[in-house]
Write an enzyme that holds these catalytic residues in place. Structure first.
Site, PDB file in Angstrom:
ATOM      1  NE  ARG A  36      -1.495   7.389  13.402  1.00  0.00           N
ATOM      2  CZ  ARG A  36      -1.474   6.343  12.776  1.00  0.00           C
ATOM      3  NH1 ARG A  36      -0.553   5.250  13.303  1.00  0.00           N
ATOM      4  NH2 ARG A  36      -1.848   6.055  11.771  1.00  0.00           N
ATOM      5  CE  LYS A 199      -0.251  -5.717  -2.687  1.00  0.00           C
ATOM      6  NZ  LYS A 199      -0.861  -6.416  -1.608  1.00  0.00           N
ATOM      7  N   GLY A 352      -0.523   7.020   4.897  1.00  0.00           N
ATOM      8  CA  GLY A 352       0.929   7.195   5.716  1.00  0.00           C
ATOM      9  C   GLY A 352       2.046   7.567   4.897  1.00  0.00           C
ATOM     10  N   GLY A 375      -6.334   3.960   6.771  1.00  0.00           N
ATOM     11  CA  GLY A 375      -7.365   3.133   6.365  1.00  0.00           C
ATOM     12  C   GLY A 375      -8.679   3.633   6.834  1.00  0.00           C
TER      13      GLY A 375
HETATM   14  P1  ADP Z   1      -0.313   5.341   1.132  1.00  0.00           P
HETATM   15  O1  ADP Z   1       0.606   4.729   2.399  1.00  0.00           O
HETATM   16  O2  ADP Z   1       0.129   6.852   1.195  1.00  0.00           O
HETATM   17  O3  ADP Z   1      -1.753   4.953   1.105  1.00  0.00           O
HETATM   18  P2  ADP Z   1       0.653   3.277  -0.286  1.00  0.00           P
HETATM   19  O4  ADP Z   1       1.051   2.142   0.905  1.00  0.00           O
HETATM   20  O5  ADP Z   1      -0.655   2.564  -1.154  1.00  0.00           O
HETATM   21  O6  ADP Z   1       0.654   4.552   0.095  1.00  0.00           O
HETATM   22  O7  ADP Z   1       1.708   3.080  -1.236  1.00  0.00           O
HETATM   23  C1  ADP Z   1       3.224   3.237  -1.049  1.00  0.00           C
HETATM   24  C2  ADP Z   1       4.116   2.428  -1.639  1.00  0.00           C
HETATM   25  O8  ADP Z   1       4.089   2.621  -3.036  1.00  0.00           O
HETATM   26  C3  ADP Z   1       5.410   3.245  -1.225  1.00  0.00           C
HETATM   27  O9  ADP Z   1       6.187   2.498  -0.433  1.00  0.00           O
HETATM   28  C4  ADP Z   1       6.097   3.469  -2.664  1.00  0.00           C
HETATM   29  O10 ADP Z   1       7.309   2.795  -2.847  1.00  0.00           O
HETATM   30  C5  ADP Z   1       5.221   2.193  -3.698  1.00  0.00           C
HETATM   31  N1  ADP Z   1       5.352   2.391  -4.763  1.00  0.00           N
HETATM   32  C6  ADP Z   1       4.845   3.711  -5.623  1.00  0.00           C
HETATM   33  N2  ADP Z   1       5.117   3.455  -7.015  1.00  0.00           N
HETATM   34  C7  ADP Z   1       5.672   2.113  -7.066  1.00  0.00           C
HETATM   35  C8  ADP Z   1       6.019   1.616  -8.410  1.00  0.00           C
HETATM   36  N3  ADP Z   1       6.014   2.089  -9.595  1.00  0.00           N
HETATM   37  N4  ADP Z   1       6.420   0.172  -8.133  1.00  0.00           N
HETATM   38  C9  ADP Z   1       6.485  -0.207  -6.920  1.00  0.00           C
HETATM   39  N5  ADP Z   1       6.168   0.370  -5.726  1.00  0.00           N
HETATM   40  C10 ADP Z   1       5.522   1.682  -5.708  1.00  0.00           C
HETATM   41 MG    MG Z   2       1.073   2.777   3.010  1.00  0.00          MG
END
Ligand code: ADP
Ligand code: MG
Length: 395
Positions: A36, A199, A352, A375
């Site tokens: 960053r 989620k 992230g 975000g």
């Molecule tokens: P980003 O930061 O890229 O937007 P998120 O924060 O939405 O992504 O999600 C990342 C998290 O989702 C990771 O910590 C990963 O371990 C978790 N994750 C991915 N697949 C699964 C799964 N099948 N069950 C539980 N957690 C999961």
């Molecule tokens: Mg995340």
């Protein structure tokens, strides 16, 4: 959405208040990943080289509107000085009713830089207090927002102050907006989006918007199980958001209506526990054992997704395909990341954890664009207005 940028204004001899996003990880008083900080260097160097007197502002962590040693920007200033090869002054004192801050700023000569202490040490920051925004505005002649990662927040240093001083976009912020908005408005086809992560609820607005634009939407990660449940599958002990099963069903129908190919994993790596050493196996998505949980997409799904990605002209990826932090469940994310890196098309990565995964596989230099704002980039893709952007002067 076109905004005036720092290129549009003469900054020589002017006091320029620059809001950056230096919310970086610290370990033992030292900056860990400095991505960053690096990302804001073009703006800082451009202003410096054109003779601005630069006053930097950033938040770090989540202090509760008061001083908190653990979230001091002191280590950040040290790292920034190294990267710029120039001493950046640090004003660690108060900025409200304290003449020492004006003195520190008035001491600057053209090209000098001073950084102020964590802006979230002030309660007026998050409440976007008008008086606090005026205090900030009183420190400078011009305002520049380069904190894309905080642009979805209406805080005093991202929004309030921009209504008081002439307000311009920094190069990082302008680049983020250009890349993301041209991806949404005029993508080269085929356009393939990959969405994963934990989620559905976090990303529903993004899914809803992308279905209208993309040719193919690949779903993985924890959110895939809410979609599989919507298809009537037994998902065992996998992550699920019961309230989102019905909306997920509607999304599947909406995809059909818009001619978007929405793909769900056809096989799953299931485990008997959420643990790195859990017993695991690959099963068809329709045969997840009741006592097991899905922690990654299976090899057939990963290969199918990779095939769709390789042929894309535009790729947007947000959210890992599985629990990539554990070796046993990183393969789906790795294969998708490798396909994104190998594809000839424009690839844009946000989020992230997705960026962390890309770095884990050493592929961060093989994609077109990595967004610095998780975000904020999600909000932009959703079609929401970003207060920190709206407040800047129109081009
Ligand atoms: P980003 O930061 O890229 O937007 P998120 O924060 O939405 O992504 O999600 C990342 C998290 O989702 C990771 O910590 C990963 O371990 C978790 N994750 C991915 N697949 C699964 C799964 N099948 N069950 C539980 N957690 C999961
Ligand atoms: Mg995340």
């Amino acid at each position: 959405m076109k905004k005036l940028s720092i290129q549009d204004v003469d900054v020589a001899g002017k006091r320029v208040l620059v809001r950056v996003d230096f919310n970086v990880p610290l370990a033992n008083g030292v900056v860990g990943d400095d991505t960053r900080i690096q990302a804001a260097l073009p703006t800082i160097e451009n202003l410096r080289d054109r003779g601005a007197r630069i006053v930097l502002l950033s938040h770090l962590g989540r202090p509760d509107g008061m001083f908190d040693e653990a979230n001091s920007l002191d280590p950040v200033v040290a790292r920034l000085s190294e990267l710029l090869d120039q001493t950046v002054a640090f004003h660690s004192g108060q900025i409200i009713d304290d003449p020492s801050v004006s003195a520190a700023i008035n001491d600057l000569t053209n090209g000098d830089i001073v950084m102020l202490e964590n802006i979230r040490f002030y309660a007026g920051e998050k409440s976007n207090d008008e008086v606090f925004a005026r205090t900030l505005a009183g420190l400078a002649d011009l305002y520049v927002n380069d904190a894309f990662g905080a642009a979805h927040r209406a805080h005093a240093s991202t929004e309030g102050v921009a209504h008081i001083l002439p307000a311009y976009a920094g190069l990082l912020l302008a680049g983020e907006i250009d890349t993301l908005s041209s991806m949404l408005l005029a993508p080269k086809k085929p356009f393939v989006a990959i969405l994963g992560g934990s989620k559905v609820s976090d990303k529903f607005g993004v899914i809803d918007k992308l279905i209208e634009i993309v040719d193919t939407l690949l779903i993985g990660g924890g959110m895939a199980f809410t979609f599989l449940a919507a298809q009537g599958y037994n998902i065992g002990k996998s992550l699920v958001e019961p309230d989102w099963i019905e909306p997920a069903s509607k999304m599947i129908a909406k995809a059909e209506e818009f001619g978007c190919t929405l793909m769900l994993p056809s096989d799953i790596v299931v485990a008997d526990a959420f643990a790195a050493d859990a017993v695991n196996k690959v099963v068809p998505a329709s045969e997840i054992p009741s006592e097991m949980m899905g922690l990654d997409i299976g090899p057939d799904s990963a290969a199918e997704y990779a095939k769709a990605i390789i042929g894309a002209e535009t790729i947007f990826w947000n959210g890992p395909m599985g629990v990539f932090e554990m070796k046993a469940f990183e393969n789906g994310t790795r294969i998708v990341a490798e396909a994104v890196a190998a594809a000839q098309g424009v690839s844009v990565i946000g989020g992230g954890d997705s960026v962390a995964a890309l770095k884990q596989f050493g592929l961060q230099d093989h994609v077109t664009f990595i967004s610095t704002g998780g975000g904020a980039s999600m909000k932009l893709v959703e079609g929401a207005k970003l207060p920190g952007l709206e407040a800047l002067l129109d081009a």
